[in-house]
Design a protein around this motif. Structure first.
Motif, PDB file in Angstrom:
ATOM      1  N   GLY A 319      -6.356 -38.225  27.438  1.00 18.71           N
ATOM      2  CA  GLY A 319      -7.739 -37.938  27.799  1.00 18.71           C
ATOM      3  C   GLY A 319      -8.668 -39.006  27.287  1.00 18.71           C
ATOM      4  O   GLY A 319      -8.346 -39.739  26.361  1.00 18.71           O
ATOM      5  N   GLY A 320      -9.822 -39.079  27.920  1.00 21.00           N
ATOM      6  CA  GLY A 320     -10.810 -40.061  27.518  1.00 21.00           C
ATOM      7  C   GLY A 320     -11.937 -40.048  28.524  1.00 21.00           C
ATOM      8  O   GLY A 320     -12.209 -39.027  29.154  1.00 21.00           O
ATOM      9  N   PHE A 321     -12.561 -41.200  28.674  1.00 17.10           N
ATOM     10  CA  PHE A 321     -13.664 -41.321  29.611  1.00 17.10           C
ATOM     11  C   PHE A 321     -13.174 -42.071  30.834  1.00 17.10           C
ATOM     12  O   PHE A 321     -12.458 -43.054  30.715  1.00 17.10           O
ATOM     13  N   GLY A 322     -13.504 -41.578  32.019  1.00 18.47           N
ATOM     14  CA  GLY A 322     -13.133 -42.257  33.254  1.00 18.47           C
ATOM     15  C   GLY A 322     -14.308 -43.070  33.770  1.00 18.47           C
ATOM     16  O   GLY A 322     -15.225 -42.499  34.359  1.00 18.47           O
ATOM     17  N   PRO A 323     -14.302 -44.374  33.589  1.00 19.62           N
ATOM     18  CA  PRO A 323     -15.465 -45.174  33.998  1.00 19.62           C
ATOM     19  C   PRO A 323     -15.806 -45.052  35.480  1.00 19.62           C
ATOM     20  O   PRO A 323     -16.989 -45.026  35.833  1.00 19.62           O
ATOM     21  N   SER A 324     -14.802 -44.963  36.363  1.00 21.91           N
ATOM     22  CA  SER A 324     -15.113 -44.848  37.794  1.00 21.91           C
ATOM     23  C   SER A 324     -15.550 -43.433  38.155  1.00 21.91           C
ATOM     24  O   SER A 324     -16.338 -43.233  39.069  1.00 21.91           O
ATOM     25  N   VAL A 325     -15.039 -42.450  37.421  1.00 18.39           N
ATOM     26  CA  VAL A 325     -15.448 -41.056  37.621  1.00 18.39           C
ATOM     27  C   VAL A 325     -16.846 -40.850  37.021  1.00 18.39           C
ATOM     28  O   VAL A 325     -17.627 -40.048  37.508  1.00 18.39           O
ATOM     29  N   GLY A 326     -17.138 -41.596  35.965  1.00 17.43           N
ATOM     30  CA  GLY A 326     -18.432 -41.484  35.297  1.00 17.43           C
ATOM     31  C   GLY A 326     -18.533 -40.269  34.403  1.00 17.43           C
ATOM     32  O   GLY A 326     -19.628 -39.781  34.122  1.00 17.43           O
ATOM     33  N   ALA A 327     -17.412 -39.773  33.953  1.00 19.96           N
ATOM     34  CA  ALA A 327     -17.380 -38.550  33.142  1.00 19.96           C
ATOM     35  C   ALA A 327     -16.063 -38.517  32.369  1.00 19.96           C
ATOM     36  O   ALA A 327     -15.124 -39.238  32.706  1.00 19.96           O
ATOM     37  N   PRO A 328     -15.992 -37.658  31.358  1.00 24.18           N
ATOM     38  CA  PRO A 328     -14.706 -37.510  30.669  1.00 24.18           C
ATOM     39  C   PRO A 328     -13.663 -36.871  31.587  1.00 24.18           C
ATOM     40  O   PRO A 328     -13.995 -36.004  32.405  1.00 24.18           O
ATOM     41  N   ILE A 329     -12.438 -37.348  31.465  1.00 20.17           N
ATOM     42  CA  ILE A 329     -11.318 -36.784  32.228  1.00 20.17           C
ATOM     43  C   ILE A 329     -10.123 -36.661  31.300  1.00 20.17           C
ATOM     44  O   ILE A 329     -10.061 -37.339  30.271  1.00 20.17           O
ATOM     45  N   ALA A 330      -9.178 -35.802  31.679  1.00 17.87           N
ATOM     46  CA  ALA A 330      -7.991 -35.625  30.840  1.00 17.87           C
ATOM     47  C   ALA A 330      -6.852 -35.096  31.695  1.00 17.87           C
ATOM     48  O   ALA A 330      -7.050 -34.681  32.838  1.00 17.87           O
ATOM     49  N   MET A 331      -5.648 -35.143  31.112  1.00 15.84           N
ATOM     50  CA  MET A 331      -4.495 -34.480  31.702  1.00 15.84           C
ATOM     51  C   MET A 331      -3.889 -33.629  30.598  1.00 15.84           C
ATOM     52  O   MET A 331      -3.942 -33.987  29.434  1.00 15.84           O
ATOM     53  N   GLY A 332      -3.331 -32.498  30.999  1.00 19.36           N
ATOM     54  CA  GLY A 332      -2.720 -31.657  29.982  1.00 19.36           C
ATOM     55  C   GLY A 332      -1.670 -30.773  30.610  1.00 19.36           C
ATOM     56  O   GLY A 332      -1.547 -30.688  31.838  1.00 19.36           O
ATOM     57  N   ILE A 333      -0.893 -30.136  29.745  1.00 20.64           N
ATOM     58  CA  ILE A 333       0.141 -29.225  30.222  1.00 20.64           C
ATOM     59  C   ILE A 333      -0.364 -27.802  30.041  1.00 20.64           C
ATOM     60  O   ILE A 333      -0.738 -27.407  28.931  1.00 20.64           O
ATOM     61  N   VAL A 334      -0.439 -27.092  31.161  1.00 27.46           N
ATOM     62  CA  VAL A 334      -1.047 -25.752  31.199  1.00 27.46           C
ATOM     63  C   VAL A 334      -0.147 -24.812  32.003  1.00 27.46           C
ATOM     64  O   VAL A 334       0.716 -25.275  32.757  1.00 27.46           O
ATOM     65  N   PRO A 335      -0.349 -23.501  31.885  1.00 27.90           N
ATOM     66  CA  PRO A 335       0.446 -22.564  32.686  1.00 27.90           C
ATOM     67  C   PRO A 335       0.305 -22.876  34.184  1.00 27.90           C
ATOM     68  O   PRO A 335      -0.807 -23.066  34.680  1.00 27.90           O
ATOM     69  N   ALA A 336       1.455 -22.937  34.874  1.00 31.61           N
ATOM     70  CA  ALA A 336       1.463 -23.374  36.273  1.00 31.61           C
ATOM     71  C   ALA A 336       0.709 -22.420  37.189  1.00 31.61           C
ATOM     72  O   ALA A 336       0.285 -22.803  38.275  1.00 31.61           O
ATOM     73  N   GLU A 337       0.525 -21.135  36.754  1.00 32.37           N
ATOM     74  CA  GLU A 337      -0.155 -20.184  37.643  1.00 32.37           C
ATOM     75  C   GLU A 337      -1.664 -20.397  37.696  1.00 32.37           C
ATOM     76  O   GLU A 337      -2.333 -19.832  38.550  1.00 32.37           O
ATOM     77  N   LEU A 338      -2.206 -21.225  36.799  1.00 34.09           N
ATOM     78  CA  LEU A 338      -3.648 -21.457  36.823  1.00 34.09           C
ATOM     79  C   LEU A 338      -3.995 -22.387  37.976  1.00 34.09           C
ATOM     80  O   LEU A 338      -3.386 -23.443  38.141  1.00 34.09           O
ATOM     81  N   ALA A 339      -4.993 -21.988  38.773  1.00 32.11           N
ATOM     82  CA  ALA A 339      -5.352 -22.771  39.953  1.00 32.11           C
ATOM     83  C   ALA A 339      -6.406 -23.816  39.592  1.00 32.11           C
ATOM     84  O   ALA A 339      -7.211 -23.602  38.683  1.00 32.11           O
ATOM     85  N   PRO A 340      -6.411 -24.943  40.332  1.00 28.72           N
ATOM     86  CA  PRO A 340      -7.523 -25.898  40.154  1.00 28.72           C
ATOM     87  C   PRO A 340      -8.848 -25.165  40.345  1.00 28.72           C
ATOM     88  O   PRO A 340      -8.959 -24.293  41.203  1.00 28.72           O
ATOM     89  N   GLY A 341      -9.826 -25.528  39.536  1.00 27.11           N
ATOM     90  CA  GLY A 341     -11.117 -24.842  39.592  1.00 27.11           C
ATOM     91  C   GLY A 341     -11.282 -23.817  38.483  1.00 27.11           C
ATOM     92  O   GLY A 341     -12.402 -23.407  38.170  1.00 27.11           O
ATOM     93  N   THR A 342     -10.151 -23.397  37.896  1.00 25.56           N
ATOM     94  CA  THR A 342     -10.211 -22.435  36.793  1.00 25.56           C
ATOM     95  C   THR A 342     -10.828 -23.092  35.565  1.00 25.56           C
ATOM     96  O   THR A 342     -10.518 -24.236  35.241  1.00 25.56           O
ATOM     97  N   THR A 343     -11.693 -22.360  34.880  1.00 22.15           N
ATOM     98  CA  THR A 343     -12.278 -22.882  33.646  1.00 22.15           C
ATOM     99  C   THR A 343     -11.507 -22.359  32.446  1.00 22.15           C
ATOM    100  O   THR A 343     -11.280 -21.143  32.331  1.00 22.15           O
ATOM    101  N   ILE A 344     -11.060 -23.255  31.592  1.00 22.92           N
ATOM    102  CA  ILE A 344     -10.462 -22.875  30.318  1.00 22.92           C
ATOM    103  C   ILE A 344     -11.257 -23.592  29.223  1.00 22.92           C
ATOM    104  O   ILE A 344     -12.326 -24.142  29.507  1.00 22.92           O
TER     105      ILE A 344
END
Lengths: 369, 118
Positions: A319-344
């Motif tokens: 994780g870190g800052f994505g200069p082209s995205v213009g915001a912080p971004i990250a990758m992580g390992i999470v339960p597979a049943e969680l859908a994109p858009g879910t807030t944790i």
């Protein structure tokens, strides 16, 4: 710290003002005076030159090298055409992932590029697992990457034929008497090339590429933010011996021929749990994460269902800052049943901050297919 | 203007001391992407971690240079953290009052700080 090995372009990095740091046993440029943010954006809009000579370049030669490699790499090696390259993972004898790598079919042998920090161990695994093959770790070649939308125009100035290459082609070229091994691939999500060059010609080639006005030297800092935006895993963080390739989101790299029911199913360490997980779907999976607000969430941040949940459900692996995205971004390992858009929630400095699950990549690749 | 070994600058105007980080520190940090400021009215002890700065490379802190109280913070930095890289000396983080303001006499002046960072 023990003594660091010098790489062929050490003097050039110093001349370019590179800030050198220890990395994978070598002294490597983390950034140049332009800075990480500007280097990242330059690579996305123009072209960037990376020195990745720390990486391991390995030749595997043998009568049936493709079948032999399939005993260690759960990918379709035998079906790879001459002059083509593929991505795969290298399994260690206990079924964990030893490394991820690129392998190219060069007709009478295979050319592998592995991570610098793993190369000596990888070669031991390859030598032990590939009976009948000759495995050689090259120590006389440097590796450069030229990445970005102008990479083709820049390299074609030196070698017009590269413009004909497609994504994941791997070919040899003669450049003023130097044998270059060029693949159309990279670790940034941009079109570009990876160029293996004899070490005594590396500086000359790097200077010829840097002479083009579109090219700037790019350090390891921007290399990491570029690959993070491109959703690419970093071995040692997003993929480790404890994280299966399926959990790491690399199930796509296992071709049908090697899956259950395929003509060459399994046959590599850890095949049984691996193929089962591929069929059933993993309990956890690597996903994108968009922290709300500006605070970056870096590797190691624990993830929770809610602000007051006691047990973590996952962890950020990069994780870190994505200069082209213009915001912080990250990758992580999470339960597979969680859908994109879910807030944790990620816990940063004792505070639970909201983070939204997202699909990878953050930056759509622009490969020339 | 005075300087600390933690690469902060302090500028006293009457009772109020304005604090920022030096250009050298900003260069070392790299591009700043996030700043978290203390709340106005917070009582701080010298050495407390009171500001979080995250650059593209890493997270770091600004320590309270003196005992005292935070009287004002530069909210503009929260919206534009890159200002720290553009103008480190013009980008103050917080203003404080301190019963120990006299300690500033012992801190480095500009020439001493330049010698300190070599």
């Amino acid at each position: 710290m023990s003594e660091l090995n010098p790489l062929p372009l050490e003097a050039l990095h110093a001349e370019l003002g590179g800030k050198m740091v220890p990395f994978a046993g070598y002294s490597m440029p983390v950034q140049y005076p332009m800075g990480v943010m500007a280097e990242h954006l330059h690579c996305r809009s123009e072209a960037g030159l990376f020195d990745v000579s720390h990486m391991g370049q390995v030749i595997v030669r043998g009568a049936d090298a493709a079948s032999a490699l399939e005993r260690l790499i759960p990918a379709d090696v035998a079906g790879l055409g001459a002059g083509r390259q593929r991505y795969g993972v290298l399994m260690q004898p206990d079924g964990g992932v030893a490394d991820d790598l690129m392998f190219a079919n060069r007709s009478d042998h295979f050319y592998l590029v592995v991570n610098g920090a793993c190369k000596y161990q990888d070669v031991e695994i390859l030598k032990a697992g590939l009976s009948g093959c000759e495995v050689t770790l090259l120590d006389d070649r440097a590796l450069l990457a030229l990445q970005g939308p102008k990479a083709e125009a820049v390299l074609a100035d030196l070698l017009p034929a590269v413009a004909q290459m497609r994504f994941m082609d791997s070919q040899m070229f003669d450049w003023m008497g130097a044998e270059l091994w060029i693949s159309r691939s990279g670790y940034t999500g941009e079109d570009g090339f990876e160029i293996s060059v004899p070490e005594d010609r590396a500086e000359e080639l790097a200077r010829a590429l840097l002479a083009h006005p579109a090219v700037a030297p790019i350090g390891l800092g921007a290399r990491d933010s570029l690959r993070l935006e491109a959703g690419m895993p970093l071995y040692g963080q997003d993929l480790t011996p404890e994280i299966s390739p399926v959990v790491a989101g690399l199930g796509w790299s296992i071709a049908k021929a090697r899956r259950a029911g395929g003509p060459r199913a399994g046959g590599f360490p850890g095949a049984e749990p691996f193929l089962q997980e591929l069929m059933d779907g993993p309990a956890n999976i690597r996903m994108g994460l968009r922290p709300e607000g500006r605070a970056p969430m870096r590797a190691g941040v624990e993830l929770y269902h809610s602000v007051d949940a006691t047990a973590p459900i996952g962890r950020i692996t990069s994780g870190g800052f994505g200069p082209s995205v213009g915001a912080p971004i990250a990758m992580g390992i999470v339960p597979a049943e969680l859908a994109p858009g879910t807030t944790i929630y990620g816990e940063v400095r004792g505070k639970r901050l909201p983070v939204t699950l997202a699909t990878l990549p953050f930056h759509t690749p622009r490969y020339k297919r | 203007m005075k300087f600390t070994e933690e690469h902060e600058w302090l500028d006293a105007d009457g009772d109020v001391i304005t604090v920022g980080i030096t250009e050298h520190a900003a260069t070392q940090l790299g591009d700043v992407v996030f700043v978290e400021l203390p709340e106005v009215g917070t009582t701080v002890a010298k050495g407390d971690e009171i500001v979080v700065i995250e650059s593209v490379k890493a997270a770091s802190d600004i320590l309270a240079p003196l005992d005292g109280e935070i009287v004002e913070v530069n909210e503009a930095l929260v919206d534009n953290p890159a200002a720290v890289n553009d103008d480190a000396v013009g980008s103050w983080f917080f203003k404080m009052t301190s019963p120990a303001a006299a300690e500033m006499d012992e801190m480095m002046d500009e020439a001493a700080y330049q010698a300190f960072i070599g």
